[in-house]
Design a protein around this motif. Structure first.
Motif, mmCIF file in Angstrom:
data_model
loop_
_atom_site.group_PDB
_atom_site.id
_atom_site.type_symbol
_atom_site.label_atom_id
_atom_site.label_comp_id
_atom_site.label_asym_id
_atom_site.label_seq_id
_atom_site.Cartn_x
_atom_site.Cartn_y
_atom_site.Cartn_z
ATOM 1 N N ARG A 141 36.352 67.616 -21.504
ATOM 2 C CA ARG A 141 37.551 66.785 -21.296
ATOM 3 C C ARG A 141 38.787 67.583 -21.707
ATOM 4 O O ARG A 141 39.378 67.373 -22.747
ATOM 5 C CB ARG A 141 37.430 65.485 -22.084
ATOM 6 C CG ARG A 141 36.368 64.547 -21.533
ATOM 7 C CD ARG A 141 36.140 63.357 -22.441
ATOM 8 N NE ARG A 141 35.676 63.778 -23.753
ATOM 9 C CZ ARG A 141 35.918 63.095 -24.866
ATOM 10 N NH1 ARG A 141 36.629 61.980 -24.837
ATOM 11 N NH2 ARG A 141 35.450 63.532 -26.024
ATOM 12 N N GLY A 142 39.127 68.527 -20.829
ATOM 13 C CA GLY A 142 40.280 69.387 -21.063
ATOM 14 C C GLY A 142 40.055 70.816 -20.644
ATOM 15 O O GLY A 142 41.007 71.580 -20.485
ATOM 16 N N SER A 143 38.770 71.198 -20.434
ATOM 17 C CA SER A 143 38.474 72.580 -20.050
ATOM 18 C C SER A 143 37.147 72.678 -19.313
ATOM 19 O O SER A 143 36.387 73.619 -19.509
ATOM 20 C CB SER A 143 38.449 73.473 -21.295
ATOM 21 O OG SER A 143 38.251 74.825 -20.947
ATOM 22 N N ALA A 144 36.843 71.714 -18.464
ATOM 23 C CA ALA A 144 35.514 71.615 -17.863
ATOM 24 C C ALA A 144 35.127 72.834 -17.035
ATOM 25 O O ALA A 144 33.969 73.261 -17.050
ATOM 26 C CB ALA A 144 35.422 70.355 -17.002
ATOM 27 N N SER A 145 36.071 73.415 -16.323
ATOM 28 C CA SER A 145 35.738 74.509 -15.418
ATOM 29 C C SER A 145 35.254 75.761 -16.139
ATOM 30 O O SER A 145 34.666 76.649 -15.514
ATOM 31 C CB SER A 145 36.951 74.867 -14.558
ATOM 32 O OG SER A 145 37.383 73.759 -13.817
ATOM 33 N N SER A 146 35.505 75.856 -17.438
ATOM 34 C CA SER A 146 35.071 77.019 -18.200
ATOM 35 C C SER A 146 33.607 76.941 -18.606
ATOM 36 O O SER A 146 33.043 77.930 -19.072
ATOM 37 C CB SER A 146 35.923 77.172 -19.470
ATOM 38 O OG SER A 146 37.234 77.583 -19.150
ATOM 39 N N PHE A 147 32.974 75.782 -18.430
ATOM 40 C CA PHE A 147 31.632 75.596 -18.966
ATOM 41 C C PHE A 147 30.575 75.274 -17.924
ATOM 42 O O PHE A 147 29.385 75.386 -18.200
ATOM 43 C CB PHE A 147 31.650 74.482 -20.016
ATOM 44 C CG PHE A 147 32.588 74.764 -21.158
ATOM 45 C CD1 PHE A 147 32.303 75.754 -22.083
ATOM 46 C CD2 PHE A 147 33.772 74.054 -21.284
ATOM 47 C CE1 PHE A 147 33.180 76.032 -23.119
ATOM 48 C CE2 PHE A 147 34.650 74.319 -22.326
ATOM 49 C CZ PHE A 147 34.349 75.313 -23.243
ATOM 50 N N GLY A 148 30.948 74.861 -16.748
ATOM 51 C CA GLY A 148 29.948 74.525 -15.751
ATOM 52 C C GLY A 148 30.565 73.900 -14.523
ATOM 53 O O GLY A 148 31.789 73.867 -14.364
ATOM 54 N N ILE A 149 29.703 73.395 -13.654
ATOM 55 C CA ILE A 149 30.129 72.691 -12.444
ATOM 56 C C ILE A 149 29.928 71.203 -12.676
ATOM 57 O O ILE A 149 28.833 70.747 -12.988
ATOM 58 C CB ILE A 149 29.324 73.142 -11.221
ATOM 59 C CG1 ILE A 149 29.613 74.609 -10.908
ATOM 60 C CG2 ILE A 149 29.653 72.279 -10.011
ATOM 61 C CD1 ILE A 149 28.776 75.166 -9.793
ATOM 62 N N THR A 150 30.977 70.451 -12.540
ATOM 63 C CA THR A 150 30.907 69.012 -12.719
ATOM 64 C C THR A 150 30.281 68.379 -11.487
ATOM 65 O O THR A 150 30.836 68.444 -10.388
ATOM 66 C CB THR A 150 32.298 68.417 -12.968
ATOM 67 O OG1 THR A 150 32.837 68.972 -14.174
ATOM 68 C CG2 THR A 150 32.234 66.903 -13.086
ATOM 69 N N ALA A 151 29.094 67.778 -11.678
ATOM 70 C CA ALA A 151 28.402 67.139 -10.558
ATOM 71 C C ALA A 151 28.854 65.703 -10.364
ATOM 72 O O ALA A 151 28.987 65.227 -9.237
ATOM 73 C CB ALA A 151 26.892 67.187 -10.799
ATOM 74 N N SER A 152 29.090 64.984 -11.463
ATOM 75 C CA SER A 152 29.579 63.610 -11.366
ATOM 76 C C SER A 152 30.226 63.213 -12.686
ATOM 77 O O SER A 152 29.949 63.802 -13.730
ATOM 78 C CB SER A 152 28.445 62.637 -11.020
ATOM 79 O OG SER A 152 27.479 62.600 -12.059
ATOM 80 N N ILE A 153 31.077 62.212 -12.609
ATOM 81 C CA ILE A 153 31.827 61.729 -13.766
ATOM 82 C C ILE A 153 31.696 60.216 -13.831
ATOM 83 O O ILE A 153 31.828 59.529 -12.817
ATOM 84 C CB ILE A 153 33.319 62.111 -13.661
ATOM 85 C CG1 ILE A 153 33.487 63.621 -13.511
ATOM 86 C CG2 ILE A 153 34.097 61.614 -14.871
ATOM 87 C CD1 ILE A 153 34.892 64.033 -13.123
ATOM 88 N N GLU A 154 31.415 59.701 -15.005
ATOM 89 C CA GLU A 154 31.323 58.264 -15.212
ATOM 90 C C GLU A 154 32.513 57.811 -16.061
ATOM 91 O O GLU A 154 32.773 58.375 -17.125
ATOM 92 C CB GLU A 154 30.011 57.910 -15.919
ATOM 93 C CG GLU A 154 28.775 58.326 -15.122
ATOM 94 C CD GLU A 154 27.497 58.249 -15.942
ATOM 95 O OE1 GLU A 154 26.552 58.992 -15.604
ATOM 96 O OE2 GLU A 154 27.432 57.483 -16.925
ATOM 97 N N VAL A 155 33.246 56.817 -15.566
ATOM 98 C CA VAL A 155 34.457 56.377 -16.251
ATOM 99 C C VAL A 155 34.408 54.881 -16.518
ATOM 100 O O VAL A 155 33.672 54.143 -15.863
ATOM 101 C CB VAL A 155 35.721 56.709 -15.428
ATOM 102 C CG1 VAL A 155 35.827 58.190 -15.150
ATOM 103 C CG2 VAL A 155 35.735 55.912 -14.128
#
Length: 376
Positions: free
Chosen positions: A107-121
């Motif tokens: 939550r602020g730097s997601a692209s540095s750690f992996g590929i976001t497949a889905s997000i639950e809000v």
């Protein structure tokens, strides 16, 4: 960043264990650089993701701001879980209880750690009424600078959280002028809007072109989008552009001298520029802002004390490549009070050291690398 936007329909990628790391690099490359023609029709076996959703993922990864943000917070503040593909090919569901360290960093730097497949809000309830308001003037340099100063002073007053707004500046009718637009959303019964805006409008010239559109929240979203919200039938428009941004702290408002110098430049150089350009002063903080009510260390997003976020944007003539070199010069000179330190420090602030330790843990081979990523 210079880029031509694109939105392919769907791509599906094989993530066989024998070449997981290599394929993750390919996926990252495709998501960032590949043209639509090269992505359509790719074969898929195991892992599926919709590249049409990458823009939403990126907004969530680094903030996610809109007119409702002062009321609801940033998009990343609503996130309850993130399903992420790590550099080693494993898929994990990060939450406050499961991999809490990574959940913080995503939550602020997601692209540095992996590929976001889905997000639950956790989606907040839609407001019962929404009004999109627009006031437009053609102003000379002095009046426009005074208007920006008035908007800044207004932003520091006790305006309610359900008020969101921005000043949009673009080419004026003649050299030495700018088009000055107050645009925003009011997410409460419309009867309270006029009294809220009155202190600001009383400091602006008479006779603006005015538009107020009241309806449902969904209707307000369509008005701001300028089109249907259906993105499945056709791709968005394409552009070749250069964009920059900065954030101004609540504790250090922009000086009137700086505002005047800025407006003088865009009113004169901007009129003769071949670029199609705009600058947005977006109301971000101030009293009652849900964005700045979040503790600074609650997420990896480091900017919880800003008053404005300012967007500088210029499109190539006809929105087609190549982007002319004088376009870079024009937009760079637009940006006021720029601090020329590293991009990483600007993005991540005091959280950078903690993010570095997460990078060592979750991506030690630096698979997810880009100009402003966390360095390994």
């Amino acid at each position: 960043i210079l880029q031509q936007t694109w939105r392919p329909s769907r791509a599906e990628i094989d993530l066989e264990a024998s070449s997981q790391v290599w394929q993750m690099q390919v996926v990252h490359f495709l998501m960032v650089f590949a043209p639509m023609s090269e992505l359509e029709g790719m074969l898929v076996r195991k892992f599926k993701f919709d590249l049409a959703d990458t823009s939403h993922s990126l907004r969530t990864a680094f903030g996610g701001f809109g007119f409702t943000s002062r009321m609801w917070g940033l998009t990343l503040d609503t996130v309850k879980a993130i399903n992420t593909v790590l550099a080693n090919g494993t898929i994990i569901r990060a939450t406050a209880e499961n991999h809490p360290d990574l959940f913080w960093g995503l939550r602020g730097s997601a692209s540095s750690f992996g590929i976001t497949a889905s997000i639950e809000v956790a989606a907040p309830p839609a407001p019962s009424s929404a009004t999109i308001f627009r006031y437009t003037w053609d102003l000379n340099v002095s009046a426009a600078a005074q208007g920006l100063a008035a908007f800044q002073a207004f932003a520091e007053t006790d305006i309610p959280a359900h008020f969101g707004g921005e000043i949009n500046l673009s080419r004026g009718s003649s050299s030495g002028t700018v088009t000055f637009e107050l645009l925003g959303g009011w997410y409460a019964p419309v009867e309270g809007l006029n009294s809220t805006l009155a202190p600001l409008l009383s400091q602006m010239p008479d006779g603006p072109k005015t538009s107020l559109q009241t309806g449902t929240y969904l209707n307000s979203s369509m008005i701001l989008a300028g089109q249907s919200l259906d993105t499945t039938s056709a791709p968005d428009g394409h552009d070749t552009f250069y964009a920059k941004s900065l954030m101004t702290p609540e504790s250090e408002p922009i000086s009137e001298k700086a505002l005047l110098a800025f407006v003088q430049y865009i009113a004169n150089e901007g009129f003769t520029s071949q670029m199609e350009w705009f600058v947005q002063f977006e109301l971000y903080g101030g009293k009652n802002s849900a964005i700045n009510s979040v503790a600074p260390d609650a997420t990896a997003f480091a900017h919880r004390s800003s008053l404005f976020t300012i967007q500088f944007y210029a499109s190539a003539p006809g929105k087609a490549p190549p982007f002319p070199s004088d376009g870079f010069t024009f937009l760079d000179a637009c940006q006021i009070n720029v601090i020329y330190n590293t991009g990483r420090q600007r993005y991540y602030g005091s959280h950078y050291a903690r993010l570095r330790s997460l990078k060592d843990k979750y991506d030690p081979d630096d698979v997810f690398k880009f100009p402003t990523s966390i360095e390994e």
